[in-house]
Write an enzyme that holds these catalytic residues in place. Structure first.
Site, PDB file in Angstrom:
ATOM      1  CG  ASN A 223      -1.734   1.253   1.351  1.00 30.30           C
ATOM      2  OD1 ASN A 223      -1.747   2.078   0.426  1.00 30.30           O
ATOM      3  ND2 ASN A 223      -2.436   1.396   2.469  1.00 30.30           N
TER       4      ASN A 223
ATOM      5  CE  LYS B  54      -0.266   3.192   4.661  1.00 32.35           C
ATOM      6  NZ  LYS B  54      -0.217   3.269   6.114  1.00 32.35           N
TER       7      LYS B  54
ATOM      8  CG  HIS C  37      -5.933   1.857   5.018  1.00 28.85           C
ATOM      9  ND1 HIS C  37      -5.495   2.786   5.935  1.00 28.85           N
ATOM     10  CD2 HIS C  37      -4.926   0.965   4.870  1.00 28.85           C
ATOM     11  CE1 HIS C  37      -4.266   2.461   6.318  1.00 28.85           C
ATOM     12  NE2 HIS C  37      -3.900   1.359   5.687  1.00 28.85           N
TER      13      HIS C  37
ATOM     14  CD  GLU D  27      -3.059   5.437   6.655  1.00 32.10           C
ATOM     15  OE1 GLU D  27      -2.987   5.585   5.431  1.00 32.10           O
ATOM     16  OE2 GLU D  27      -2.151   4.872   7.323  1.00 32.10           O
TER      17      GLU D  27
ATOM     18  CD  GLU E 108      -3.577  -2.519   7.035  1.00 32.02           C
ATOM     19  OE1 GLU E 108      -2.516  -2.789   6.487  1.00 32.02           O
ATOM     20  OE2 GLU E 108      -4.144  -1.420   6.936  1.00 32.02           O
TER      21      GLU E 108
ATOM     22  N   GLY F 292       2.374   2.205  10.778  1.00 34.67           N
ATOM     23  CA  GLY F 292       3.320   3.314  10.670  1.00 34.67           C
ATOM     24  C   GLY F 292       4.013   3.653  11.975  1.00 34.67           C
TER      25      GLY F 292
ATOM     26  CB  SER G 115       5.107  -2.009  11.883  1.00 31.73           C
ATOM     27  OG  SER G 115       4.715  -0.672  12.150  1.00 31.73           O
TER      28      SER G 115
HETATM   29  P1  13P Z   1       2.905   0.276   7.651  1.00 28.52           P
HETATM   30  O1  13P Z   1       3.407  -1.000   7.033  1.00 28.52           O
HETATM   31  O2  13P Z   1       3.664   1.496   7.188  1.00 28.52           O
HETATM   32  O3  13P Z   1       2.768   0.185   9.133  1.00 28.52           O
HETATM   33  O4  13P Z   1       1.423   0.499   7.058  1.00 28.52           O
HETATM   34  C1  13P Z   1       0.526  -0.542   7.119  1.00 28.52           C
HETATM   35  C2  13P Z   1      -0.659  -0.166   6.320  1.00 28.52           C
HETATM   36  O5  13P Z   1      -1.388   0.728   6.649  1.00 28.52           O
HETATM   37  C3  13P Z   1      -0.901  -0.918   5.078  1.00 28.52           C
HETATM   38  O6  13P Z   1      -2.164  -0.660   4.581  1.00 28.52           O
END
Ligand code: 13P
Length: 257
Positions: A13, A15, A99, A101, A171, A177, A217
């Site tokens: 992803n 982002k 997601h 976010e 997740e 993150g 992560s």
């Molecule tokens: P990270 O791997 O940066 O923690 O992000 C995970 C994520 O949100 C994947 O969709």
């Protein structure tokens, strides 16, 4: 992982990162790092506008491209939104739905997530449906209740024959993150609970065929241990997927016998 019954899928992803030239460079380097024989599917989810560039860049590799969100509506007066058919036309095969976010910064509710899952399936996209708890929910020991609820709501109205096309990504928000990974046992426990929810609704045959990913992560150092859990069938990877060598190492971890 359990390759006998279901696909292992490693998805990046990206982002809101990368321009076309950076995507080309990534794809060129990545191609040199991935062996021919591989047992997992690889996906990179880019911002919608970057999908054609990613499809071109990854044409020779076996990397599929996905979007990161889509509208629940097929077309119409929804300024700024992107329809499933438009993602497909751009070359996407997958789309991330719900997601954290999107839920956190864009007010996406379980109801909207469900509508988008149905729209994605209607457009013949493979939805990667994200669920996961906050730290507060984990500390209150409500993780399994919440995730069970999120999965049931997200899949409401999904027909059994469509269910084989759905990927679920667990997740935990507190691991995204932050560099804090759920332990393999914590992640495995929730992924097993997610499969149990699918089993209760769709039966054992369908439940064992569904790919369930872990995200939060995940990186080259912890991928192998996470993927060794029987109900973790891949990863949805943010930060580590931006670097070709890191993503390649995760793919290699998914290719262990
Ligand atoms: P990270 O791997 O940066 O923690 O992000 C995970 C994520 O949100 C994947 O969709």
């Amino acid at each position: 992982m359990n390759r006998k019954y279901r696909k292992t899928v490693i998805a990046g992803n990206w982002k809101m990162n990368k321009l076309p030239s950076e995507i080309r460079n990534f794809a060129e380097e990545f191609r040199t790092l991935i062996p021919r024989a591989k047992w997992c599917d690889i996906v990179v989810c880019t911002p919608a506008v970057m999908i054609p560039a990613a499809v071109r860049a990854f044409k020779e590799g076996k990397v599929a491209v996905g979007g990161q969100d889509m509208s629940a509506h097929p077309s119409g007066a929804y300024t700024g939104e992107v329809a499933g058919a438009q993602l497909v036309d751009a070359g996407a095969k997958y789309v991330i739905i719900g997601h954290s976010e999107r839920r956190q910064y864009h007010g996406e509710t379980d109801e909207m997530v469900n509508a988008k899952v149905l729209a994605a399936l209607g457009s013949k996209l493979i939805p990667i449906v994200c669920v996961g708890e906050s730290l507060e929910t984990r500390e209150l020991e409500l993780t399994l209740d919440l995730v069970t609820y999120q999965v049931k709501r997200a899949l409401s109205g999904v027909a059994p024959e469509q269910m084989r096309k759905v990927i679920i990504a667990y997740e935990p928000i507190w691991a995204i993150g932050t560099g804090k990974t759920a332990t393999a046992e914590q992640a495995g426990e929730v992924c097993t609970a997610i499969r149990a929810v699918v089993r209760a609704v769709y039966g054992a045959r369908i439940a064992r065929s569904v790919t369930i990913q872990y995200g939060g992560s995940m990186n080259a150092a912890n991928a192998e241990e996470l993927l060794a859990q029987p109900d973790i069938d891949g990863g949805l990877i943010g930060g580590a997927s931006l670097k070709p060598e890191e993503l390649a190492k995760i793919v290699l971890a998914a290719n262990q016998e």
